[in-house]
Write an enzyme that holds these catalytic residues in place. Structure first.
Site, PDB file in Angstrom:
ATOM      1  N   GLU A 174      -2.615  26.346  -7.362  1.00  0.00           N
ATOM      2  CA  GLU A 174      -3.213  25.875  -5.969  1.00  0.00           C
ATOM      3  C   GLU A 174      -2.218  26.173  -4.916  1.00  0.00           C
ATOM      4  O   GLU A 174      -0.955  26.201  -5.166  1.00  0.00           O
ATOM      5  CB  GLU A 174      -3.744  24.473  -6.124  1.00  0.00           C
ATOM      6  CG  GLU A 174      -5.044  24.318  -6.378  1.00  0.00           C
ATOM      7  CD  GLU A 174      -5.907  24.337  -5.317  1.00  0.00           C
ATOM      8  OE1 GLU A 174      -5.686  25.309  -4.404  1.00  0.00           O
ATOM      9  OE2 GLU A 174      -7.205  23.850  -5.472  1.00  0.00           O
ATOM     10  N   ASP A 175      -2.835  26.041  -3.764  1.00  0.00           N
ATOM     11  CA  ASP A 175      -1.929  26.143  -2.417  1.00  0.00           C
ATOM     12  C   ASP A 175      -1.560  24.849  -2.208  1.00  0.00           C
ATOM     13  O   ASP A 175      -0.483  24.655  -1.771  1.00  0.00           O
ATOM     14  CB  ASP A 175      -2.572  27.136  -1.321  1.00  0.00           C
ATOM     15  CG  ASP A 175      -3.934  26.513  -1.064  1.00  0.00           C
ATOM     16  OD1 ASP A 175      -4.565  25.621  -1.931  1.00  0.00           O
ATOM     17  OD2 ASP A 175      -4.361  26.844   0.118  1.00  0.00           O
TER      18      ASP A 175
ATOM     19  N   ASP B 186      -4.074  17.744  -1.645  1.00  0.00           N
ATOM     20  CA  ASP B 186      -4.304  16.921  -0.586  1.00  0.00           C
ATOM     21  C   ASP B 186      -4.779  15.427  -1.071  1.00  0.00           C
ATOM     22  O   ASP B 186      -4.049  14.713  -1.560  1.00  0.00           O
ATOM     23  CB  ASP B 186      -5.042  17.463   0.460  1.00  0.00           C
ATOM     24  CG  ASP B 186      -5.311  16.684   1.744  1.00  0.00           C
ATOM     25  OD1 ASP B 186      -4.514  15.812   1.908  1.00  0.00           O
ATOM     26  OD2 ASP B 186      -6.121  17.321   2.825  1.00  0.00           O
TER      27      ASP B 186
ATOM     28  N   LYS C 292       0.476  16.840  -0.612  1.00  0.00           N
ATOM     29  CA  LYS C 292       0.805  15.578   0.639  1.00  0.00           C
ATOM     30  C   LYS C 292       0.301  14.305  -0.446  1.00  0.00           C
ATOM     31  O   LYS C 292      -0.854  13.774  -0.391  1.00  0.00           O
ATOM     32  CB  LYS C 292      -0.394  15.824   1.628  1.00  0.00           C
ATOM     33  CG  LYS C 292      -0.229  16.764   2.710  1.00  0.00           C
ATOM     34  CD  LYS C 292      -1.375  16.767   3.479  1.00  0.00           C
ATOM     35  CE  LYS C 292      -1.121  18.016   4.547  1.00  0.00           C
ATOM     36  NZ  LYS C 292      -2.432  17.871   5.355  1.00  0.00           N
TER      37      LYS C 292
ATOM     38  N   PHE D 297      -1.093  18.620   9.598  1.00  0.00           N
ATOM     39  CA  PHE D 297      -2.244  19.540   9.516  1.00  0.00           C
ATOM     40  C   PHE D 297      -1.317  20.852   9.355  1.00  0.00           C
ATOM     41  O   PHE D 297      -0.689  21.363  10.225  1.00  0.00           O
ATOM     42  CB  PHE D 297      -3.113  19.659  10.123  1.00  0.00           C
ATOM     43  CG  PHE D 297      -4.357  20.587   9.892  1.00  0.00           C
ATOM     44  CD1 PHE D 297      -4.385  21.875  10.057  1.00  0.00           C
ATOM     45  CD2 PHE D 297      -5.353  20.147   8.990  1.00  0.00           C
ATOM     46  CE1 PHE D 297      -5.341  22.639   9.760  1.00  0.00           C
ATOM     47  CE2 PHE D 297      -6.111  20.907   8.365  1.00  0.00           C
ATOM     48  CZ  PHE D 297      -6.497  22.317   8.848  1.00  0.00           C
TER      49      PHE D 297
ATOM     50  N   ASP E 246      -5.492  27.677   5.882  1.00  0.00           N
ATOM     51  CA  ASP E 246      -6.069  28.042   7.022  1.00  0.00           C
ATOM     52  C   ASP E 246      -6.471  26.848   7.871  1.00  0.00           C
ATOM     53  O   ASP E 246      -6.478  25.695   7.423  1.00  0.00           O
ATOM     54  CB  ASP E 246      -7.282  28.918   6.716  1.00  0.00           C
ATOM     55  CG  ASP E 246      -8.521  27.853   6.350  1.00  0.00           C
ATOM     56  OD1 ASP E 246      -8.292  27.064   5.557  1.00  0.00           O
ATOM     57  OD2 ASP E 246      -9.631  28.211   6.898  1.00  0.00           O
TER      58      ASP E 246
HETATM   59  C1  PRP Z   1      -7.968  23.392  -0.082  1.00  0.00           C
HETATM   60  C2  PRP Z   1      -7.084  23.657  -1.294  1.00  0.00           C
HETATM   61  C3  PRP Z   1      -7.548  22.969  -2.370  1.00  0.00           C
HETATM   62  C4  PRP Z   1      -8.424  21.834  -1.537  1.00  0.00           C
HETATM   63  C5  PRP Z   1      -7.319  20.620  -1.900  1.00  0.00           C
HETATM   64  O1  PRP Z   1      -9.032  24.526  -0.214  1.00  0.00           O
HETATM   65  O2  PRP Z   1      -7.169  25.176  -1.473  1.00  0.00           O
HETATM   66  O3  PRP Z   1      -8.539  23.740  -3.061  1.00  0.00           O
HETATM   67  O4  PRP Z   1      -8.293  22.086  -0.285  1.00  0.00           O
HETATM   68  O5  PRP Z   1      -7.804  19.555  -1.095  1.00  0.00           O
HETATM   69  P1  PRP Z   1      -8.148  18.268  -1.927  1.00  0.00           P
HETATM   70  O6  PRP Z   1      -6.832  17.859  -2.728  1.00  0.00           O
HETATM   71  O7  PRP Z   1      -8.231  17.228  -0.665  1.00  0.00           O
HETATM   72  O8  PRP Z   1      -9.313  18.271  -2.671  1.00  0.00           O
HETATM   73  P2  PRP Z   1      -9.964  24.438   0.951  1.00  0.00           P
HETATM   74  O9  PRP Z   1     -11.403  23.644   0.768  1.00  0.00           O
HETATM   75  O10 PRP Z   1      -9.381  24.446   2.185  1.00  0.00           O
HETATM   76  O11 PRP Z   1     -10.732  26.067   0.918  1.00  0.00           O
HETATM   77  P3  PRP Z   1      -9.972  27.366   0.910  1.00  0.00           P
HETATM   78  O12 PRP Z   1      -8.875  27.287   0.112  1.00  0.00           O
HETATM   79  O13 PRP Z   1     -10.930  28.284   0.739  1.00  0.00           O
HETATM   80  O14 PRP Z   1      -9.115  27.434   2.293  1.00  0.00           O
END
Ligand code: PRP
Length: 187
Positions: A104-105, A108, A136, A157, A164
């Protein structure tokens, strides 16, 4: 094509690409050691934001492992997790009996990873572990065990390295804090 100066959109660089490379060197070595000889390893990357992390990590790994992708969405176009997950596209691999490493990136709230971990276990994965570039902890509502973590970051943020805002800034070569002036403009 008109070039775009994004320097006004960024408050500060939180993590440089050099720092990321150094940390990913360490994590890739650890993962390669931990999964050495494991023919059941499967890397699952959550689109879209995790693509950079997956590419950089696997280039540094000394073991071979198949990869698969799942497309989920939790953010929509805003700056806060909505708490609802949309499956855009599913895996093509049967995870039954596999040792899954989710790449994962960002973690959150932890909602996405909690949901995904449960789903993979229900599908019969032998083990499920998580690698994430950034986390985070201040935002966590769902506890997540991150086995391989790049960096803990404050509750800003952030964008870049695949992350993104409204589909922009994914191509930034660092993790940077987005200026509130950018997202406060959006209605
Ligand atoms: C981001 C990230 C995780 C998720 C984490 O994806 O890649 O999958 O949010 O958030 P959480 O811990 O609050 O669940 P996003 O929905 O932004 O989609 P993307 O990767 O296509 O930008």
């Amino acid at each position: 094509m008109k070039s775009v100066d994004i320097s006004n959109d960024i408050t500060k660089i939180l993590i440089t690409r050099t720092q990321i490379d150094h940390r990913l060197d360490q994590l890739a070595a650890q993962i390669s050691h931990d999964y050495a000889g494991d023919d059941h390893l499967l890397l699952i990357s959550v689109l879209k934001g995790a693509v950079n992390t997956l590419v950089w990590l696997t280039q540094k790994m000394s073991i071979q492992a198949p990869i698969d992708f799942m497309s989920l969405s939790t953010y929509g176009s805003g700056t806060q997790s909505t708490g609802s997950i949309t499956v855009r596209s599913d895996l093509t691999t049967d995870v039954s009996g596999r040792d899954v490493l989710i790449v994962e990136d960002i973690v959150d709230t932890g909602y996405t990873l909690t949901w995904l971990t449960d789903m993979l276990k229900k599908r019969g994965a032998r083990s499920v572990k998580i690698m994430a570039l950034v986390s985070k902890p201040a935002r966590r509502t769902h506890p997540v065990d991150i086995s391989y973590l790049g960096f803990e970051i404050p509750n800003d943020f952030i964008v870049g390295c695949g992350m993104d805002y409204d589909e922009k800034y994914r191509n930034l070569d660092c993790v940077a804090v987005l200026s509130p002036s950018v997202y406060s403009k959006k209605k």
